[in-house]
Scaffold this motif. Structure first.
Motif, PDB file in Angstrom:
ATOM      1  N   ILE A  97       0.853  -1.189   0.000  1.00  0.00           N
ATOM      2  CA  ILE A  97       0.000   0.000   0.000  1.00  0.00           C
ATOM      3  C   ILE A  97       0.885   1.233   0.000  1.00  0.00           C
ATOM      4  O   ILE A  97       1.761   1.377   0.858  1.00  0.00           O
ATOM      5  CB  ILE A  97      -0.933   0.037   1.228  1.00  0.00           C
ATOM      6  CG1 ILE A  97      -1.891  -1.161   1.215  1.00  0.00           C
ATOM      7  CG2 ILE A  97      -1.729   1.344   1.259  1.00  0.00           C
ATOM      8  CD1 ILE A  97      -2.767  -1.270   2.463  1.00  0.00           C
ATOM      9  N   GLU A  98       0.656   2.110  -0.962  1.00  0.00           N
ATOM     10  CA  GLU A  98       1.293   3.425  -0.957  1.00  0.00           C
ATOM     11  C   GLU A  98       0.433   4.314  -0.052  1.00  0.00           C
ATOM     12  O   GLU A  98      -0.691   4.678  -0.405  1.00  0.00           O
ATOM     13  CB  GLU A  98       1.352   3.972  -2.379  1.00  0.00           C
ATOM     14  CG  GLU A  98       2.090   5.296  -2.484  1.00  0.00           C
ATOM     15  CD  GLU A  98       2.011   5.876  -3.883  1.00  0.00           C
ATOM     16  OE1 GLU A  98       3.066   6.153  -4.469  1.00  0.00           O
ATOM     17  OE2 GLU A  98       0.888   6.060  -4.387  1.00  0.00           O
ATOM     18  N   ALA A  99       0.963   4.670   1.106  1.00  0.00           N
ATOM     19  CA  ALA A  99       0.136   5.257   2.152  1.00  0.00           C
ATOM     20  C   ALA A  99       0.019   6.780   2.077  1.00  0.00           C
ATOM     21  O   ALA A  99      -1.088   7.332   2.222  1.00  0.00           O
ATOM     22  CB  ALA A  99       0.678   4.851   3.525  1.00  0.00           C
ATOM     23  N   VAL A 100       1.147   7.469   1.906  1.00  0.00           N
ATOM     24  CA  VAL A 100       1.157   8.932   1.972  1.00  0.00           C
ATOM     25  C   VAL A 100       2.251   9.464   1.057  1.00  0.00           C
ATOM     26  O   VAL A 100       3.062   8.712   0.517  1.00  0.00           O
ATOM     27  CB  VAL A 100       1.432   9.453   3.407  1.00  0.00           C
ATOM     28  CG1 VAL A 100       0.337   9.047   4.375  1.00  0.00           C
ATOM     29  CG2 VAL A 100       2.796   8.968   3.905  1.00  0.00           C
ATOM     30  N   SER A 101       2.282  10.779   0.903  1.00  0.00           N
ATOM     31  CA  SER A 101       3.431  11.423   0.266  1.00  0.00           C
ATOM     32  C   SER A 101       3.876  12.585   1.128  1.00  0.00           C
ATOM     33  O   SER A 101       3.051  13.291   1.723  1.00  0.00           O
ATOM     34  CB  SER A 101       3.100  11.899  -1.152  1.00  0.00           C
ATOM     35  OG  SER A 101       2.109  12.895  -1.132  1.00  0.00           O
ATOM     36  N   PHE A 102       5.185  12.776   1.195  1.00  0.00           N
ATOM     37  CA  PHE A 102       5.765  13.851   1.996  1.00  0.00           C
ATOM     38  C   PHE A 102       6.167  14.994   1.066  1.00  0.00           C
ATOM     39  O   PHE A 102       7.322  15.152   0.696  1.00  0.00           O
ATOM     40  CB  PHE A 102       6.955  13.320   2.796  1.00  0.00           C
ATOM     41  CG  PHE A 102       6.547  12.342   3.859  1.00  0.00           C
ATOM     42  CD1 PHE A 102       5.984  12.780   5.049  1.00  0.00           C
ATOM     43  CD2 PHE A 102       6.699  10.976   3.656  1.00  0.00           C
ATOM     44  CE1 PHE A 102       5.601  11.872   6.037  1.00  0.00           C
ATOM     45  CE2 PHE A 102       6.318  10.066   4.640  1.00  0.00           C
ATOM     46  CZ  PHE A 102       5.763  10.521   5.825  1.00  0.00           C
ATOM     47  N   VAL A 103       5.156  15.756   0.674  1.00  0.00           N
ATOM     48  CA  VAL A 103       5.345  16.889  -0.228  1.00  0.00           C
ATOM     49  C   VAL A 103       4.950  18.165   0.503  1.00  0.00           C
ATOM     50  O   VAL A 103       4.284  18.134   1.537  1.00  0.00           O
ATOM     51  CB  VAL A 103       4.499  16.727  -1.500  1.00  0.00           C
ATOM     52  CG1 VAL A 103       4.907  15.485  -2.265  1.00  0.00           C
ATOM     53  CG2 VAL A 103       3.013  16.659  -1.168  1.00  0.00           C
ATOM     54  N   HIS A 104       5.352  19.295  -0.060  1.00  0.00           N
ATOM     55  CA  HIS A 104       4.991  20.572   0.554  1.00  0.00           C
ATOM     56  C   HIS A 104       3.478  20.765   0.453  1.00  0.00           C
ATOM     57  O   HIS A 104       2.888  20.539  -0.608  1.00  0.00           O
ATOM     58  CB  HIS A 104       5.712  21.720  -0.151  1.00  0.00           C
ATOM     59  CG  HIS A 104       5.714  22.994   0.641  1.00  0.00           C
ATOM     60  ND1 HIS A 104       4.583  23.771   0.805  1.00  0.00           N
ATOM     61  CD2 HIS A 104       6.703  23.614   1.327  1.00  0.00           C
ATOM     62  CE1 HIS A 104       4.878  24.827   1.545  1.00  0.00           C
ATOM     63  NE2 HIS A 104       6.160  24.746   1.877  1.00  0.00           N
ATOM     64  N   PRO A 105       2.830  21.157   1.544  1.00  0.00           N
ATOM     65  CA  PRO A 105       1.366  21.296   1.523  1.00  0.00           C
ATOM     66  C   PRO A 105       0.857  22.300   0.502  1.00  0.00           C
ATOM     67  O   PRO A 105      -0.294  22.196   0.059  1.00  0.00           O
ATOM     68  CB  PRO A 105       1.034  21.724   2.951  1.00  0.00           C
ATOM     69  CG  PRO A 105       2.308  22.217   3.534  1.00  0.00           C
ATOM     70  CD  PRO A 105       3.390  21.443   2.872  1.00  0.00           C
ATOM     71  N   LYS A 106       1.680  23.261   0.112  1.00  0.00           N
ATOM     72  CA  LYS A 106       1.240  24.202  -0.916  1.00  0.00           C
ATOM     73  C   LYS A 106       1.164  23.527  -2.288  1.00  0.00           C
ATOM     74  O   LYS A 106       0.377  23.932  -3.143  1.00  0.00           O
ATOM     75  CB  LYS A 106       2.192  25.401  -0.971  1.00  0.00           C
ATOM     76  CG  LYS A 106       2.070  26.332   0.224  1.00  0.00           C
ATOM     77  CD  LYS A 106       2.980  27.560   0.065  1.00  0.00           C
ATOM     78  CE  LYS A 106       2.824  28.505   1.252  1.00  0.00           C
ATOM     79  NZ  LYS A 106       3.720  29.695   1.117  1.00  0.00           N
TER      80      LYS A 106
END
Length: 303
Positions: A43-52
């Motif tokens: 499962i690809e759970a999340v991504s750690f990207v800038h919220p903007k």
């Protein structure tokens, strides 16, 4: 080539939801937990990207901290840069994905950098991940075509793969970012890259935007590919590619593979119920035909 088992990576919680209106954190957690209970192995759970950049993923740390992690499931996270990879390893992820577009124009639209500039970072990302016990998968976006540039030559995709592998990437994936893939183009790409790296794990990610996703899977199976992305209910698309809605629905992929006698380990009935849950979360009808009609073994009561 005969295939008797396929590994599916469920990408709905990340790739699917990033294209939808934001849903509550609690619903994201419920979705991941429900998917874990269907016997999906990845499962690809999340991504750690800038919220903007992707506000739908702004709560990634909170979501991941609250997920009930099944030891039988391999969870992964997407990270676009050094900061993202650092957040992912600090959160405990052992599988991290980074994306590089084969299309220079799409890469600039996505992260405001050229493809070559993104590739220059791969070695540093690999070193950071490996130093923290994690692996790096390089996803080559627009592998089958770009909405801005048109067709992407397989040799261009092969060049990206050559660079990524030379810099230590553990795995590669090929993204049909805008649903431009067809069986012919799948053959051309795999002919260009697979013989050069027979021992490198390769995964394919198809959209069903133009109705070719399952045909593309069948073509890839003939090449011995056994790893595919899919999104529950057909959630998602690409926020930087107009009209690219429609990831391949996980339940449609599982339904076809099981009928072919190819094992996935996934509980199809449970998966359909999760797709129904996801549909409720996003508040719109999802495109999955199996969600609408049920499996082909579903019978109509005689009245």
């Amino acid at each position: 080539m005969s295939v008797d088992h396929v590994s599916i990576r469920e990408v709905g919680p990340r790739d699917g939801l990033q294209s939808e209106d934001p849903i509550p954190t609690a619903d994201k957690i419920r979705l991941i937990d429900a998917l874990s209970a269907t016997c999906l192995s990845r499962i690809e759970a999340v991504s750690f990207v800038h919220p903007k950049a992707i506000p739908q993923m702004a709560d990634a740390d909170e979501v991941w901290a609250s997920v009930r992690r099944d030891p039988e499931v391999r969870y992964s996270a997407l990270a676009p840069n050094v900061r993202g990879v650092r957040r992912a390893v600090d959160a405990g992820f052992e599988e991290i994905e980074v994306v590089v577009s084969a299309s220079d124009t799409h890469n600039r639209k996505n992260i405001n950098r050229s493809t070559d500039e993104s590739l220059e970072d791969v070695a540093e990302l690999v070193e950071l991940a490996h130093g923290n016990g994690a692996s790096i998968e390089v996803i080559v976006a627009t592998s089958f075509g770009c909405p801005y540039e048109g067709d992407i030559a397989p040799s261009r995709v092969a060049w990206v793969v050559d660079r990524a592998i030379a810099d230590g990437a553990d795995r590669v994936a090929f993204g049909d970012t805008t649903g431009m893939g067809t069986p012919r183009r799948v053959r051309e790409l795999l002919d260009a890259v697979k013989p050069n790296y027979p021992d490198v794990p390769m995964l394919l990610h198809f959209h069903n935007t133009r109705g070719t996703a399952l045909a593309n899977v069948l073509t890839a199976l003939d090449y011995g590919v056994t790893e595919f992305d899919a999104s529950v209910g057909g959630l998602g698309g690409c926020p930087y590619a107009p009209g690219a809605s429609g990831n391949l629905a996980t339940e449609e992929l599982v339904h076809m593979l099981h009928d072919m006698g190819i094992a996935t380990g996934v509980d199809l009935d449970a998966l359909i119920e999760v797709a129904r849950m996801a549909e409720g979360f996003v508040g719109r009808e999802l495109p999955s035909g199996v969600l609408r009609a049920g499996p082909r073994t579903k019978l109509t009561p005689i009245t």
